[in-house]
Design a protein around this motif. Structure first.
Motif, PDB file in Angstrom:
ATOM      1  N   UNK A   2       0.822  -1.218   0.000  1.00 53.01           N
ATOM      2  CA  UNK A   2       0.000   0.000   0.000  1.00 53.01           C
ATOM      3  C   UNK A   2       0.859   1.273   0.000  1.00 53.01           C
ATOM      4  N   UNK A   3       0.309   2.303  -0.593  1.00 51.40           N
ATOM      5  CA  UNK A   3       0.968   3.604  -0.640  1.00 51.40           C
ATOM      6  C   UNK A   3       0.039   4.653  -0.035  1.00 51.40           C
ATOM      7  N   UNK A   4       0.609   5.724   0.446  1.00 50.22           N
ATOM      8  CA  UNK A   4      -0.196   6.817   0.989  1.00 50.22           C
ATOM      9  C   UNK A   4      -0.856   7.580  -0.155  1.00 50.22           C
ATOM     10  N   UNK A   5      -1.875   8.330   0.187  1.00 51.37           N
ATOM     11  CA  UNK A   5      -2.629   9.078  -0.823  1.00 51.37           C
ATOM     12  C   UNK A   5      -1.727  10.056  -1.566  1.00 51.37           C
ATOM     13  N   UNK A   6      -0.803  10.714  -0.868  1.00 53.55           N
ATOM     14  CA  UNK A   6       0.063  11.683  -1.539  1.00 53.55           C
ATOM     15  C   UNK A   6       0.925  11.023  -2.617  1.00 53.55           C
ATOM     16  N   UNK A   7       1.413   9.822  -2.355  1.00 59.02           N
ATOM     17  CA  UNK A   7       2.206   9.099  -3.353  1.00 59.02           C
ATOM     18  C   UNK A   7       1.330   8.750  -4.556  1.00 59.02           C
TER      19      UNK A   7
END
Length: 84
Positions: A2-7
């Protein structure tokens, strides 16, 4: 992984405003989610993942700000308080 929304915003080449429009959320709410100040509701998560064209499990939703730091930045550490 998973990645953060900003990424994910960067990968899609979107701005905060474009994501807010696509997810039908306010810019302020998206900024709070992106900065980690708040965790989105299940409905907001669904809107954001649809706008980013990713699966729900591809996003890391947790807070990124240590609550202890928020408390002490607001109240100050005991050794930094003035004694009156």
């Amino acid at each position: 992984m998973p990645h953060t929304v900003d990424v994910l915003i960067d990968r899609r080449g979107l701005s905060i405003t474009e994501l807010a429009d696509a997810a039908e959320l306010t810019v302020e709410r998206i900024e709070a989610i992106v900065s980690g100040r708040c965790t989105p509701s299940p409905e907001e998560r669904a809107r954001i993942t649809a706008a980013l064209e990713v699966a729900l499990d591809e996003v890391s939703w947790g807070h990124s700000i240590n609550p202890r730091n928020v408390r002490y930045h607001r109240c100050g550490l005991p050794e930094h308080r003035s004694e009156s």
